[in-house]
Design a protein around this motif. Structure first.
Motif, PDB file in Angstrom:
ATOM      1  N   HIS A  42       0.803  -1.217   0.000  1.00 31.82           N
ATOM      2  CA  HIS A  42       0.000   0.000   0.000  1.00 31.82           C
ATOM      3  C   HIS A  42       0.840   1.274   0.000  1.00 31.82           C
ATOM      4  O   HIS A  42       1.847   1.368   0.704  1.00 31.82           O
ATOM      5  CB  HIS A  42      -0.919   0.045   1.225  1.00 31.82           C
ATOM      6  N   VAL A  55      -5.473   6.073   0.100  1.00 28.41           N
ATOM      7  CA  VAL A  55      -4.968   4.712   0.293  1.00 28.41           C
ATOM      8  C   VAL A  55      -4.950   4.036  -1.071  1.00 28.41           C
ATOM      9  O   VAL A  55      -6.001   3.869  -1.699  1.00 28.41           O
ATOM     10  CB  VAL A  55      -5.851   3.924   1.270  1.00 28.41           C
ATOM     11  N   ARG A  58      -3.418   0.740  -3.452  1.00 24.88           N
ATOM     12  CA  ARG A  58      -2.896  -0.618  -3.309  1.00 24.88           C
ATOM     13  C   ARG A  58      -2.392  -1.156  -4.640  1.00 24.88           C
ATOM     14  O   ARG A  58      -3.057  -1.028  -5.670  1.00 24.88           O
ATOM     15  CB  ARG A  58      -3.988  -1.536  -2.757  1.00 24.88           C
TER      16      ARG A  58
END
Length: 266
Positions: free
Chosen positions: A219, A257, A259
């Motif tokens: 991440h 966030v 990923r």
């Protein structure tokens, strides 16, 4: 030193006249840090002149830690605890996680993650030599702080192996810096504040570099503002990262966030 109530009132009055909102609390803190009256006078003078309280006393309370803050180094903000909280949760899912703290300043973000997860393999970078020196002192025995531009100083062996890459890169638009509080614009390095024309210049660079460092399922976390979150998220998505925006009402912090595909982490 232990000042008399009258002496504390006098110190608080000086601080309030200089615009300090929490004058009484600051007076007590400064008095607690000063071994004698002469030192207290110096500390109060620095604060009255506009220097951030954390630089004056030499430390900041952050994420339950006492983080050393040197003069001229960016002061950790309470809202950045949103970035820390997310990083700590994600690192918890990996044994001995590899964590990178970009634009580390004092190293507060990486320090908080490493304290939460003993065994963390931590690397921190900053372009400002004063910040790197401060981070090295804070991370003593817990991580490695390197001087350089964003990811440039990271060792090549970390490529494809980073579980959590956290970035508190500057995101104040250039034209807005003049409107920041004097204690920030006059006492923190411009390189720690200036995010370019729209405040997202550094975020775009971080987003472009991150996929090469992240492990599958790893991440990227970027602190941003509610106004800039969409642009920051778009920068991450443009480089193939699955992205969402999270806001922590408790500290008024916003984090993108992102990923890398692969792996099983969420």
């Amino acid at each position: 030193m232990t000042p008399t109530p009258a002496e504390l009132v006098a110190v608080a009055a000086r601080l309030r006249a200089a615009g300090c909102v929490w004058a009484e609390d600051e007076a007590a803190l400064l008095a607690g840090e000063a071994p004698d009256q002469a030192t207290l006078d110096v500390l109060v003078g620095r604060r009255v002149a506009g220097e951030p309280l954390e630089q004056v006393v030499g430390w900041a309370a952050f994420a339950g830690l006492r983080v050393a803050v040197a003069p001229g180094v960016f002061v950790p903000r309470a809202r950045t605890q949103a970035l820390v909280r997310r990083a700590v949760r994600l690192a918890a899912g990996v044994p001995h996680p590899t964590v990178v703290d970009l634009c580390c300043g004092t190293g507060a973000v990486g320090l908080a993650v490493a304290r939460a997860h003993p065994g963390t393999r931590l690397w921190a970078t900053d372009i400002d030599p004063a910040a790197v020196a401060c981070a090295r002192a804070n991370l003593d025995g817990l991580g490695t702080a390197l001087q350089g531009d964003l990811d440039a100083p990271l060792p090549a062996g970390l490529r494809g192996r980073v579980d959590v890459l956290a970035a508190n890169a500057p995101y104040v638009p250039t034209t807005e810096i003049a409107h920041m509080p004097p204690e920030a614009r006059d006492h923190e390095p411009l390189v720690a504040l200036d995010g370019g024309a729209d405040g997202v210049d550094l975020h775009r660079r971080v987003a472009a570099a991150a996929p090469g460092w992240l492990a599958p399922g790893g991440h990227l976390l970027i602190e941003t503002s509610t106004a800039q979150a969409d642009a920051t998220a778009a920068a991450c998505e443009a480089h193939g990262l699955r992205t969402r925006v999270e806001h922590d009402d408790d500290v008024d912090g916003t984090v993108v966030v992102a990923r890398r595909s692969g792996g099983s982490r969420s």
